[in-house]
Enzyme design. Structure first.
Site, PDB file in Angstrom:
ATOM      1  N   ALA A   1     -19.521  -2.986  -2.795  1.00 17.74           N
ATOM      2  CA  ALA A   1     -18.913  -3.629  -1.624  1.00 17.74           C
ATOM      3  C   ALA A   1     -18.799  -2.605  -0.507  1.00 17.74           C
ATOM      4  O   ALA A   1     -18.330  -1.486  -0.732  1.00 17.74           O
ATOM      5  CB  ALA A   1     -17.540  -4.200  -1.968  1.00 17.74           C
TER       6      ALA A   1
ATOM      7  N   ASP B   1       3.668   2.643  -4.231  1.00 14.69           N
ATOM      8  CA  ASP B   1       2.746   3.507  -4.954  1.00 14.69           C
ATOM      9  C   ASP B   1       2.705   2.987  -6.384  1.00 14.69           C
ATOM     10  O   ASP B   1       3.714   3.033  -7.099  1.00 14.69           O
ATOM     11  CB  ASP B   1       3.256   4.948  -4.916  1.00 14.69           C
TER      12      ASP B   1
ATOM     13  N   ASP C   1       0.869  -1.171   0.000  1.00 19.49           N
ATOM     14  CA  ASP C   1       0.000   0.000   0.000  1.00 19.49           C
ATOM     15  C   ASP C   1       0.908   1.224   0.000  1.00 19.49           C
ATOM     16  O   ASP C   1       2.092   1.130   0.347  1.00 19.49           O
ATOM     17  CB  ASP C   1      -0.897   0.007   1.239  1.00 19.49           C
TER      18      ASP C   1
ATOM     19  N   TYR D   1     -13.736   6.779 -13.555  1.00 17.26           N
ATOM     20  CA  TYR D   1     -13.615   5.462 -12.909  1.00 17.26           C
ATOM     21  C   TYR D   1     -14.117   4.359 -13.836  1.00 17.26           C
ATOM     22  O   TYR D   1     -13.484   3.300 -13.959  1.00 17.26           O
ATOM     23  CB  TYR D   1     -14.408   5.478 -11.609  1.00 17.26           C
TER      24      TYR D   1
ATOM     25  N   LYS E   1     -11.954   1.234 -15.237  1.00 15.84           N
ATOM     26  CA  LYS E   1     -12.306  -0.154 -14.962  1.00 15.84           C
ATOM     27  C   LYS E   1     -12.621  -0.931 -16.236  1.00 15.84           C
ATOM     28  O   LYS E   1     -12.332  -2.130 -16.326  1.00 15.84           O
ATOM     29  CB  LYS E   1     -13.489  -0.210 -13.989  1.00 15.84           C
TER      30      LYS E   1
ATOM     31  N   ASN F   1      -5.363  -4.914  -6.642  1.00 15.32           N
ATOM     32  CA  ASN F   1      -6.553  -4.333  -6.022  1.00 15.32           C
ATOM     33  C   ASN F   1      -6.532  -2.806  -6.019  1.00 15.32           C
ATOM     34  O   ASN F   1      -7.558  -2.170  -5.820  1.00 15.32           O
ATOM     35  CB  ASN F   1      -6.664  -4.851  -4.577  1.00 15.32           C
TER      36      ASN F   1
END
Length: 246
Positions: A187, A62, A41, A154, A158, A89
């Site tokens: 989610a 990063d 992360d 976004y 995706k 992810n």
């Protein structure tokens, strides 16, 4: 959750795994399934805390920085000798009408969500080709298929992750490497609540067949399946993790 050794002794890297979202949930499930897990992360304090909780190795990264992506893969191989599963992810969202969206807003979401997945996939696949096998699991979204107000950046990112997944799978199939993705609809996790209004979350949840958002572990279970040998004949697939009806 009780594991069934689906990933026993496999070396797994999970990006954006700090905190309480899908990344940490899938890292936890991989540990429960017997994997040796490296979490990553950009937020080093949260990363260290999550690693301590899960008992995993941690390497800050990063995904917009190619040198850091290389360090993540090389650090994993230095620690465990190989890389069996790469779970991409990392992603960045937000809500903005295209009428108001700036170039910086567009570019930032694309760089983290699509370009970051590309960088990590490329680095992981080079290692997997060298060692003779592996699997990549990407985190996409149903907005790559469906229209949603304020999500141009976004959704485009995706949709790009989905296309990247399909094409990368064809590039490495001859090496015995699989590349797949999940596409969650909704989610529940704290970060989503910070960037989305309660009204919109309630509206989205009402469209789900179960009338609620998925728990992060419910998405993680599908990612674990795709990472495991039970998905040995799946590649280039995008699996919808959704109960949403039209």
């Amino acid at each position: 959750m009780t594991g069934h050794d689906l990933l026993r002794d496999k070396v797994v890297v999970v990006t954006a795994a700090a905190g309480t979202g899908i990344g940490s949930a899938v890292a936890r499930r991989c540990v429960e399934e017997g994997a040796r897990v490296v979490i990553s992360d950009w937020h080093e304090r949260r990363l260290a805390k999550t690693a301590a909780e899960l008992g995993t190795h941690a390497i800050p990264c990063d995904v917009t920085d190619e040198d850091q992506v290389q360090a993540l893969i090389h650090g994993t191989v230095a620690e465990y000798g190989r890389l069996d599963v790469m779970i991409n992810n990392a992603g960045l969202g937000g809500t903005s009408s295209i009428l108001d969206m700036t170039d910086d807003e567009w570019s930032r979401v694309l760089d983290v969500t699509l370009n970051g997945t590309f960088r990590c996939t490329r680095a992981a696949l080079k290692q997997m080709v060298a060692q003779g096998g592996g699997a990549v699991v990407n985190n996409a979204s149903v907005v790559g298929w469906r229209a949603q107000e304020g999500q141009s950046h976004y959704a485009a990112a995706k949709a790009g992750v989905m296309a990247l997944t399909r094409c990368a799978a064809m590039d490495v199939a001859s090496h015995g490497i699989r590349v797949n993705a999940v596409a969650p609809s909704l989610a529940a996790h704290p970060f989503l609540a910070k960037v989305t209004s309660e009204e919109l979350l309630a509206e989205l949840a009402s469209k789900e067949a179960f009338g609620r958002a998925a728990e992060p572990w419910e998405v993680a279970n599908v990612m674990v399946f795709l990472a495991s040998d039970y998905a040995s004949y799946l590649t280039g697939e995008v699996i919808s993790v959704s109960s949403q009806h039209p």
